[in-house]
Design an enzyme around this catalytic site. Structure first.
Site, short mmCIF file in Angstrom:
data_model
loop_
_atom_site.label_atom_id
_atom_site.label_comp_id
_atom_site.label_asym_id
_atom_site.label_seq_id
_atom_site.Cartn_x
_atom_site.Cartn_y
_atom_site.Cartn_z
N HIS A 185 40.76 38.51 42.53
CA HIS A 185 41.71 39.62 42.48
C HIS A 185 43.11 39.03 42.43
CE1 HIS A 185 43.81 43.31 43.52
NE2 HIS A 185 42.70 43.92 43.13
N ASP A 225 34.76 46.16 42.83
CA ASP A 225 33.87 46.49 41.71
C ASP A 225 32.51 45.81 41.81
OD1 ASP A 225 35.48 48.26 40.39
OD2 ASP A 225 36.66 46.64 39.52
N1 ACO Z 1 35.11 33.72 37.80
C1 ACO Z 1 35.41 32.41 37.65
N2 ACO Z 1 36.67 31.89 37.76
C2 ACO Z 1 37.65 32.75 38.06
C3 ACO Z 1 37.42 34.13 38.24
C4 ACO Z 1 36.10 34.61 38.11
N3 ACO Z 1 35.83 35.89 38.27
N4 ACO Z 1 38.60 34.75 38.52
C5 ACO Z 1 39.53 33.80 38.51
N5 ACO Z 1 38.97 32.58 38.24
C6 ACO Z 1 39.67 31.28 38.23
C7 ACO Z 1 40.52 31.12 36.97
O1 ACO Z 1 39.79 30.49 35.94
C8 ACO Z 1 41.63 30.27 37.49
O2 ACO Z 1 41.16 28.95 37.65
P1 ACO Z 1 42.17 27.67 37.45
O3 ACO Z 1 43.16 27.80 38.57
O4 ACO Z 1 41.30 26.49 37.56
O5 ACO Z 1 42.80 27.85 36.09
C9 ACO Z 1 41.87 30.79 38.91
O6 ACO Z 1 40.61 31.32 39.32
C10 ACO Z 1 42.94 31.89 39.00
O7 ACO Z 1 42.58 32.91 38.06
P2 ACO Z 1 43.62 33.79 37.25
O8 ACO Z 1 42.97 34.31 36.02
O9 ACO Z 1 44.90 33.03 37.10
O10 ACO Z 1 43.86 34.97 38.27
P3 ACO Z 1 44.52 36.35 37.94
O11 ACO Z 1 45.17 36.80 39.21
O12 ACO Z 1 45.35 36.30 36.72
O13 ACO Z 1 43.27 37.29 37.61
C11 ACO Z 1 41.42 38.73 37.81
C12 ACO Z 1 42.68 38.18 38.49
C13 ACO Z 1 41.75 39.32 36.44
C14 ACO Z 1 40.87 39.88 38.69
C15 ACO Z 1 40.35 37.62 37.69
O14 ACO Z 1 40.01 37.12 38.96
C16 ACO Z 1 39.11 38.05 36.92
O15 ACO Z 1 39.10 37.98 35.69
N6 ACO Z 1 38.05 38.53 37.66
C17 ACO Z 1 36.86 39.06 37.02
C18 ACO Z 1 37.11 40.48 36.56
C19 ACO Z 1 37.17 41.47 37.71
O16 ACO Z 1 36.32 41.47 38.58
N7 ACO Z 1 38.19 42.36 37.67
C20 ACO Z 1 38.33 43.42 38.64
C21 ACO Z 1 39.57 43.26 39.44
S1 ACO Z 1 39.61 44.47 40.72
C22 ACO Z 1 40.14 45.88 39.99
O17 ACO Z 1 40.79 45.91 38.97
C23 ACO Z 1 39.75 47.11 40.64
#
Ligand code: ACO
Length: 430
Positions: A308, A365
């Protein structure tokens, strides 16, 4: 430098600018950069708005490090335990919890506006039967402006409130109509003697030929899901509603834009994506492979329902839903193999260094999809369900924007990286 300002120094020119600090009632202090460009000719750069507050708001507070979520100062855990969804919607809109009579009046007001214009049924018929319900929902909500456009004076607080009531009231009717259209069932009209969630379940599942028997746990779970999804401060869809609203667009157009923003799998579409992912994994024995794939950046695969932007601790909503998930499956006697996959995934990811280091916990979610599936709500309706609940928050933010003195159109700037001025070449010479 006084305690109320922040000094920025250009290390090359040694020029400096003092910027005022803004403090909310709780949470981080913000540097007010509003006059930075005028005074220094510089923009700030923050793609994804990681460090940028876009507005002042008194609606919802999140402390992502501590895993805290409050609506109007009330912890989500207390609201989840004691309130109904409409009580929470009232709280978001009005700022205070309603008295018994205020809630009764609000419920009646919402009940009075649950019907939709008959032409909307014809509008829905224009869709192919297999259209995604989110496409139907966003188009239908936008089309409400065609029914009420002449009446909307967004400067008038009473007109704004009426639009809020209409949206909260009609959203379940339209959502259920979209679902029934997709399976070829005639639309079911709302029974206003039922509470909000029960009414919705009736509109979804009741058939004219026999009475609908609902297990009370279904209504209880839906009430909880709607409360937990009702608002979440300046997330992508709420920011979209505010941005569209800042142009003076009508509330229906603004909320339709929010629905479109919610649809993406990185946001509200994640609950549908979680279920697809669990189905693809298929068996707890395949979980380790999926986790390894999620850690491999080349794979382009992420664990849906994990991570998140704001919560770097357990999402408090996920904690509450985890318990409800087990309760629903237990009471409905659902033995869903996907839950075993989900539980294994949770266990493996929570103990994996990659996920621990990045503070990637299951989000709301992760569990909501499993509950919706147990309630027989099809996966392509999951984000629609989210939209029904979030309408309360969206419209509260839309109203708050219009109540803010001096609110301006949202207009971000950019760092231009394209070609600098080029000489035009006539087409025959290219
Ligand atoms: N699985 C694997 N790796 C992940 C995940 C994941 N679900 N989420 C983040 N990471 C990793 C990224 O690759 C990144 O790694 P790095 O530092 O080595 O490059 C690090 O964690 C940080 O991730 P970001 O994408 O920079 O985080 P951001 O805050 O931009 O994204 C998000 C947040 C979009 C929710 C992300 O965690 C994601 O895509 N999750 C899966 C989708 C999801 O469940 N979305 C629902 C959110 S809740 C809602 O909207 C109600």
């Amino acid at each position: 430098m006084s305690e109320t300002s922040f000094k920025l120094v250009n290390e090359t020119t040694h020029e400096s600018v003092e910027l005022p600090l803004i403090r909310g009632s709780i949470g981080p202090t913000a540097i007010d950069i509003g006059r930075l460009y005028k005074e220094t000719g510089n923009f700030t750069y923050d793609p994804g708005f990681v460090s940028t507050a876009s507005c002042r708001s008194a609606i919802t507070y999140i402390d992502g490090e501590a895993g805290v979520l409050m609506y109007r100062g009330y912890p989500i855990e207390e609201l989840a335990k004691q309130s109904s969804f409409l009580e929470v919607a009232y709280l978001l809109l009005h700022g205070n919890l309603p008295s018994v009579s205020e809630l009764e009046i609000f419920e009646t007001e919402v009940g009075r506006h649950t019907m939709i214009h008959d032409s909307m049924r014809h509008f829905l018929r224009g869709f192919h039967y297999d259209a995604h319900p989110m496409a139907m929902l966003s188009a239908s909500i936008a089309s409400l402006s065609a029914f009420y456009h002449d009446e909307i004076n967004i400067e008038d607080p009473d007109a704004r409130r009426l639009a809020a009531i209409r949206l909260i009231a009609k959203m379940p009717t339209i959502a259920a109509a979209c679902y029934r259209y997709s399976i070829g069932w005639p639309m079911r009209f709302p029974h206003n003697n039922l509470d909000y969630c029960t009414r919705f379940l009736h509109m979804m599942y009741e058939v004219p030929s026999e009475p609908l028997e609902l297990n009370p746990i279904a209504t209880k779970a839906l009430e909880l899901l709607f409360i937990l999804h009702a608002d979440h401060e300046q997330n992508a869809s709420t920011s979209t509603v505010r941005l569209v609203g800042s142009t003076g667009a009508n509330p229906y157009a603004s909320i339709a834009a929010g629905i479109a923003a919610l649809w993406g799998p990185a946001h509200g579409g994640a609950n549908e994506a979680v279920l697809k992912m669990l189905e693809e994994i298929g068996d707890p024995a395949n979980v380790s492979k999926a986790v390894a794939r999620a850690k491999d950046k080349e794979s382009g695969f992420r664990l849906m329902g994990f991570g998140h932007r704001v919560y770097k601790n357990f999402d408090p909503r996920a904690k509450i839903l985890r318990d409800m998930c087990h309760q629903v499956l237990g009471e409905l006697g659902v033995d869903d193999p996907l839950l075993n996959v989900a539980m294994k995934l949770e266990e493996v990811a929570l103990n994996d260094e990659y996920f621990i280091e990045r503070k990637l916990y299951p989000n709301v979610d992760f569990y909501s999809g499993i509950i919706y599936k147990a309630l027989n709500i099809p996966a392509n309706m999951f984000t629609v369900m989210f939209s029904i609940a979030r309408t309360a928050g969206w419209i509260a933010h839309w109203i708050e924007h219009h109540e803010t003195p001096g609110a301006r159109i949202g207009r971000p700037r950019q760092i231009y990286t394209g070609s600098v001025r080029r000489a035009y070449t006539p087409i025959e010479l290219r």
